[in-house]
Design an enzyme around this catalytic site. Structure first.
Site, PDB file in Angstrom:
ATOM      1  N   SER A 124       7.697 -18.352  -6.655  1.00 50.12           N
ATOM      2  CA  SER A 124       7.832 -19.465  -5.717  1.00 50.12           C
ATOM      3  C   SER A 124       7.766 -20.788  -6.468  1.00 50.12           C
ATOM      4  O   SER A 124       7.110 -20.884  -7.522  1.00 50.12           O
ATOM      5  CB  SER A 124       6.671 -19.396  -4.718  1.00 50.12           C
ATOM      6  OG  SER A 124       6.576 -20.586  -3.985  1.00 50.12           O
ATOM      7  N   TYR A 148      -2.896 -18.655  -2.866  1.00 47.79           N
ATOM      8  CA  TYR A 148      -1.566 -18.032  -2.784  1.00 47.79           C
ATOM      9  C   TYR A 148      -0.750 -18.370  -4.034  1.00 47.79           C
ATOM     10  O   TYR A 148      -0.202 -17.481  -4.701  1.00 47.79           O
ATOM     11  CB  TYR A 148      -0.826 -18.498  -1.523  1.00 47.79           C
ATOM     12  CG  TYR A 148       0.662 -18.239  -1.584  1.00 47.79           C
ATOM     13  CD1 TYR A 148       1.148 -16.935  -1.546  1.00 47.79           C
ATOM     14  CD2 TYR A 148       1.576 -19.289  -1.715  1.00 47.79           C
ATOM     15  CE1 TYR A 148       2.516 -16.683  -1.632  1.00 47.79           C
ATOM     16  CE2 TYR A 148       2.935 -19.049  -1.801  1.00 47.79           C
ATOM     17  CZ  TYR A 148       3.407 -17.746  -1.755  1.00 47.79           C
ATOM     18  OH  TYR A 148       4.759 -17.508  -1.853  1.00 47.79           O
ATOM     19  N   LYS A 152       0.820 -16.028  -7.455  1.00 49.19           N
ATOM     20  CA  LYS A 152       2.174 -16.017  -8.029  1.00 49.19           C
ATOM     21  C   LYS A 152       2.118 -16.335  -9.520  1.00 49.19           C
ATOM     22  O   LYS A 152       2.799 -15.702 -10.332  1.00 49.19           O
ATOM     23  CB  LYS A 152       3.079 -17.023  -7.309  1.00 49.19           C
ATOM     24  CG  LYS A 152       3.367 -16.685  -5.866  1.00 49.19           C
ATOM     25  CD  LYS A 152       4.208 -15.426  -5.731  1.00 49.19           C
ATOM     26  CE  LYS A 152       4.454 -15.032  -4.293  1.00 49.19           C
ATOM     27  NZ  LYS A 152       5.034 -13.700  -4.149  1.00 49.19           N
TER      28      LYS A 152
HETATM   29  N1  LIG Z   1       9.518 -17.459   2.701  1.00 50.97           N
HETATM   30  C1  LIG Z   1       9.215 -18.377   1.813  1.00 50.97           C
HETATM   31  O1  LIG Z   1       9.213 -19.569   2.105  1.00 50.97           O
HETATM   32  C2  LIG Z   1       8.881 -17.973   0.393  1.00 50.97           C
HETATM   33  C3  LIG Z   1       8.915 -18.961  -0.610  1.00 50.97           C
HETATM   34  C4  LIG Z   1       8.597 -18.599  -1.910  1.00 50.97           C
HETATM   35  C5  LIG Z   1       8.253 -17.282  -2.210  1.00 50.97           C
HETATM   36  N2  LIG Z   1       8.211 -16.359  -1.224  1.00 50.97           N
HETATM   37  C6  LIG Z   1       7.811 -14.981  -1.561  1.00 50.97           C
HETATM   38  O2  LIG Z   1       8.869 -14.100  -1.255  1.00 50.97           O
HETATM   39  C7  LIG Z   1       8.359 -12.846  -0.813  1.00 50.97           C
HETATM   40  C8  LIG Z   1       8.988 -12.499   0.529  1.00 50.97           C
HETATM   41  O3  LIG Z   1       8.706 -13.549   1.432  1.00 50.97           O
HETATM   42  P1  LIG Z   1       9.114 -13.455   2.969  1.00 50.97           P
HETATM   43  O4  LIG Z   1       9.273 -14.842   3.448  1.00 50.97           O
HETATM   44  O5  LIG Z   1      10.218 -12.502   3.150  1.00 50.97           O
HETATM   45  O6  LIG Z   1       7.764 -12.882   3.552  1.00 50.97           O
HETATM   46  P2  LIG Z   1       7.507 -11.769   4.663  1.00 50.97           P
HETATM   47  O7  LIG Z   1       6.068 -11.808   5.000  1.00 50.97           O
HETATM   48  O8  LIG Z   1       8.499 -11.902   5.749  1.00 50.97           O
HETATM   49  O9  LIG Z   1       7.851 -10.431   3.851  1.00 50.97           O
HETATM   50  C9  LIG Z   1       6.903  -9.811   3.003  1.00 50.97           C
HETATM   51  C10 LIG Z   1       6.840  -8.346   3.401  1.00 50.97           C
HETATM   52  O10 LIG Z   1       5.908  -7.675   2.546  1.00 50.97           O
HETATM   53  C11 LIG Z   1       5.140  -6.790   3.341  1.00 50.97           C
HETATM   54  N3  LIG Z   1       3.883  -6.570   2.603  1.00 50.97           N
HETATM   55  C12 LIG Z   1       2.925  -7.478   2.310  1.00 50.97           C
HETATM   56  N4  LIG Z   1       1.948  -6.902   1.594  1.00 50.97           N
HETATM   57  C13 LIG Z   1       2.292  -5.608   1.418  1.00 50.97           C
HETATM   58  C14 LIG Z   1       1.690  -4.491   0.769  1.00 50.97           C
HETATM   59  N5  LIG Z   1       0.504  -4.590   0.166  1.00 50.97           N
HETATM   60  N6  LIG Z   1       2.329  -3.307   0.792  1.00 50.97           N
HETATM   61  C15 LIG Z   1       3.518  -3.161   1.422  1.00 50.97           C
HETATM   62  N7  LIG Z   1       4.141  -4.175   2.042  1.00 50.97           N
HETATM   63  C16 LIG Z   1       3.536  -5.392   2.060  1.00 50.97           C
HETATM   64  C17 LIG Z   1       4.987  -7.497   4.683  1.00 50.97           C
HETATM   65  O11 LIG Z   1       4.698  -6.617   5.737  1.00 50.97           O
HETATM   66  C18 LIG Z   1       6.355  -8.154   4.832  1.00 50.97           C
HETATM   67  O12 LIG Z   1       7.268  -7.303   5.512  1.00 50.97           O
HETATM   68  C19 LIG Z   1       6.836 -12.999  -0.768  1.00 50.97           C
HETATM   69  O13 LIG Z   1       6.313 -12.447  -1.959  1.00 50.97           O
HETATM   70  C20 LIG Z   1       6.632 -14.498  -0.738  1.00 50.97           C
HETATM   71  O14 LIG Z   1       5.410 -14.881  -1.323  1.00 50.97           O
HETATM   72  C21 LIG Z   1       8.529 -16.667   0.079  1.00 50.97           C
HETATM   73  C1  LIG Z   2       1.475 -25.585   2.779  1.00 46.23           C
HETATM   74  C2  LIG Z   2       2.573 -24.588   2.702  1.00 46.23           C
HETATM   75  O1  LIG Z   2       2.782 -23.780   3.584  1.00 46.23           O
HETATM   76  N1  LIG Z   2       3.279 -24.623   1.555  1.00 46.23           N
HETATM   77  C3  LIG Z   2       4.389 -23.697   1.324  1.00 46.23           C
HETATM   78  C4  LIG Z   2       5.617 -24.304   1.943  1.00 46.23           C
HETATM   79  O2  LIG Z   2       5.835 -25.533   1.336  1.00 46.23           O
HETATM   80  P1  LIG Z   2       6.610 -26.733   1.934  1.00 46.23           P
HETATM   81  O3  LIG Z   2       5.610 -27.735   2.280  1.00 46.23           O
HETATM   82  O4  LIG Z   2       7.629 -27.126   0.936  1.00 46.23           O
HETATM   83  O5  LIG Z   2       7.409 -26.194   3.220  1.00 46.23           O
HETATM   84  P2  LIG Z   2       7.171 -26.505   4.769  1.00 46.23           P
HETATM   85  O6  LIG Z   2       8.314 -25.905   5.489  1.00 46.23           O
HETATM   86  O7  LIG Z   2       5.794 -26.108   5.185  1.00 46.23           O
HETATM   87  O8  LIG Z   2       7.250 -28.109   4.856  1.00 46.23           O
HETATM   88  C5  LIG Z   2       8.445 -28.814   4.543  1.00 46.23           C
HETATM   89  C6  LIG Z   2       8.254 -30.268   4.896  1.00 46.23           C
HETATM   90  O9  LIG Z   2       8.079 -30.382   6.308  1.00 46.23           O
HETATM   91  C7  LIG Z   2       6.846 -31.011   6.626  1.00 46.23           C
HETATM   92  N2  LIG Z   2       6.346 -30.351   7.845  1.00 46.23           N
HETATM   93  C8  LIG Z   2       6.116 -29.007   7.865  1.00 46.23           C
HETATM   94  C9  LIG Z   2       5.699 -28.369   9.007  1.00 46.23           C
HETATM   95  C10 LIG Z   2       5.484 -29.148  10.168  1.00 46.23           C
HETATM   96  O10 LIG Z   2       5.083 -28.643  11.233  1.00 46.23           O
HETATM   97  N3  LIG Z   2       5.718 -30.484  10.102  1.00 46.23           N
HETATM   98  C11 LIG Z   2       6.151 -31.104   8.959  1.00 46.23           C
HETATM   99  O11 LIG Z   2       6.345 -32.323   8.945  1.00 46.23           O
HETATM  100  C12 LIG Z   2       5.968 -30.838   5.413  1.00 46.23           C
HETATM  101  O12 LIG Z   2       5.018 -31.867   5.343  1.00 46.23           O
HETATM  102  C13 LIG Z   2       6.989 -30.886   4.283  1.00 46.23           C
HETATM  103  O13 LIG Z   2       7.293 -32.215   3.934  1.00 46.23           O
HETATM  104  O14 LIG Z   2       6.746 -23.482   1.764  1.00 46.23           O
HETATM  105  C14 LIG Z   2       7.068 -23.277   0.406  1.00 46.23           C
HETATM  106  C15 LIG Z   2       8.295 -22.392   0.392  1.00 46.23           C
HETATM  107  O15 LIG Z   2       8.870 -22.531  -0.805  1.00 46.23           O
HETATM  108  C16 LIG Z   2       5.910 -22.636  -0.358  1.00 46.23           C
HETATM  109  O16 LIG Z   2       5.699 -21.306   0.088  1.00 46.23           O
HETATM  110  C17 LIG Z   2       4.653 -23.464  -0.141  1.00 46.23           C
HETATM  111  O17 LIG Z   2       3.571 -22.816  -0.763  1.00 46.23           O
END
Ligand SMILES: NC(=O)c1ccc[n+]([C@@H]2O[C@H](COP(=O)([O-])OP(=O)(O)OC[C@H]3O[C@@H](n4cnc5c(N)ncnc54)[C@H](O)[C@@H]3O)[C@@H](O)[C@H]2O)c1
Ligand SMILES: CC(=O)N[C@H]1[C@@H](OP(=O)(O)OP(=O)(O)OC[C@H]2O[C@@H](n3ccc(=O)[nH]c3=O)[C@H](O)[C@@H]2O)O[C@H](CO)[C@H](O)[C@@H]1O
Length: 356
Positions: A124, A148, A152
């Site tokens: 991430s 969190y 990572k």
């Molecule tokens: N969505 C985002 O904004 C974002 C941003 C950066 C990184 N990521 C990373 O990408 C990955 C996927 O994210 P997502 O948004 O699809 O999340 P998500 O929660 O929708 O998907 C993660 C899946 O993993 C499963 N899971 C969690 N722990 C598990 C375990 N111990 N064993 C088996 N299954 C398990 C959950 O049930 C879920 O279905 C995550 O590792 C997350 O940290 C997500």
């Molecule tokens: C605190 C948090 O969850 N951080 C996660 C979130 O960051 P980010 O803060 O980048 O994502 P976000 O969607 O939570 O926020 C995006 C932007 O919207 C703003 N905002 C968000 C929600 C809301 O209700 N109102 C509002 O104004 C927030 O201040 C920011 O400027 O997502 C990223 C995905 O790559 C990472 O997973 C970060 O760890």
């Protein structure tokens, strides 16, 4: 040969399953459904017309992983499974370290046992901490700000150590910026549990009437309109990025980090306007104080992924907003609306969902 998708039922995983199946890969999914619904697996089948196995199992259960590897001829792993809520990680750090870090170590141990050494990992942009140097390059000094993020960072370090101990591994660390959007079918999308923490799912739930108004966190940042700027990336572009990374780990040894973003930043208010335009629905909002831990501006330098993976995001914010809206409008309560879940190909339950 199959590709194992951990966390394949989740938001990004399910979209990646679609792209892999459409590209002709055979896949097998493992998920404990802690943060997703098995219904997403049915939807993936509906979109692709292709079948695949999934296991309800937890990465913390090594025996279950062993069974999955013994029953399937797995050649590479895309590892999405993890917990991802920043706020929750502050309250339950041990749960996060246990699930994300121990889960990954278990996975790598079983991969090693079966001689599977090709891994694409969901990292991430959170590993860049509060850097204010944009665009962010992969070489930027790393440092996370919450448990969190530290999971990572730790996993990245563990995987680097693993590679240095045995250089026949091939590992891609994909650092996602802000994934949003949904598959254009409207059948799969983001389905957060409880009140969304992130901007676009929150806006979508306001649009559909589940929430009354958006809180905009901060309007005094040094940006064009005072609100925070982020690099939003369409989840289908992100999924395609995984295919390119998979191709890469299949042909070279090494460990490499790649930013997956668009390289373009948009403010909160620009996203509100874009969503209003795509949906035709006005989004009421109120200005609030800054959210602790937020940075003003965050967007990626995506040169490395373009050159080394041959990948570039192609979908703009219009498509992102249109596709979120189609998903949310068709599924106002996410996957909960589907009354009947067919488990035709579901594998035996190997462990109960984690009960921390
Ligand atoms: N969505 C985002 O904004 C974002 C941003 C950066 C990184 N990521 C990373 O990408 C990955 C996927 O994210 P997502 O948004 O699809 O999340 P998500 O929660 O929708 O998907 C993660 C899946 O993993 C499963 N899971 C969690 N722990 C598990 C375990 N111990 N064993 C088996 N299954 C398990 C959950 O049930 C879920 O279905 C995550 O590792 C997350 O940290 C997500
Ligand atoms: C605190 C948090 O969850 N951080 C996660 C979130 O960051 P980010 O803060 O980048 O994502 P976000 O969607 O939570 O926020 C995006 C932007 O919207 C703003 N905002 C968000 C929600 C809301 O209700 N109102 C509002 O104004 C927030 O201040 C920011 O400027 O997502 C990223 C995905 O790559 C990472 O997973 C970060 O760890």
């Amino acid at each position: 040969m199959k590709i194992l998708i951990t966390g394949g039922s989740g938001y990004i995983g399910s979209h990646t399953c679609v792209e892999l199946l459409n590209a002709g890969y055979e896949i097998v999914v493992v998920d404990n459904f802690l943060n997703s619904k098995a219904e997403s697996m049915n939807r993936v089948r509906r979109i692709t017309g292709k079948d695949f196995k999934y296991y309800e199992a937890d990465l913390l259960n090594k025996d279950a992983l062993d069974v999955i590897f013994s029953e399937n001829n797995i050649s590479a792993v895309i590892h999405f499974a993890g917990l991802k809520a920043v706020g929750e990680s502050n309250n339950f750090p041990l749960k996060y370290y246990q699930n994300n870090v121990t889960g990954t170590i278990n996975l790598c141990e079983i991969m090693k046992k079966y001689g599977v050494k090709k891994l694409v990992f969901s990292s991430s942009a959170t590993v860049y901490g509060s850097t204010n140097q944009v665009p962010i390059k992969e070489e930027t000094i790393l440092g996370a700000e919450n448990p969190y993020g530290r999971t990572k960072l730790m996993i990245e370090e563990i995987l680097r150590d693993l590679y240095h101990s045995d250089q026949s591994w091939s590992i891609a660390l994909l650092r996602y910026f802000n994934p949003i959007g949904a598959h254009e079918s409207g059948l799969i999308g983001e389905d957060p549990k409880g009140i969304p923490n992130n901007l676009m799912p929150y806006i979508a739930q306001v649009a559909v009437g589940r929430l009354s108004s958006l809180s905009v966190y901060g309007n005094d940042y040094p940006t064009l309109d005072g609100t925070g700027i982020r690099d939003y990336i369409h989840v289908v572009d992100l999924a395609i990025g995984h295919l390119r990374a998979l191709e890469k780990v299949q042909c070279i040894h090494g460990i490499n980090a790649y930013n997956l973003g668009t390289g373009i930043g948009y403010s909160v208010l620009e996203m509100v306007k874009a969503f209003e335009k795509a949906s035709g629905i006005s989004i009421p909002y109120v200005m609030k104080d800054r959210r602790p831990g937020d940075v003003a501006i965050c967007f990626a330098d995506v040169t490395k992924a373009r050159i080394q993976l041959g990948w570039k995001a192609s979908r703009g914010i219009e498509a992102m907003c249109r596709d979120i809206w189609r998903w949310q409008k068709n599924n106002p309560n996410g996957y909960n609306e589907e009354l009947e879940i067919q488990h035709s190909d579901k594998q035996p339950v190997l462990t109960k969902a984690a009960d921390f």
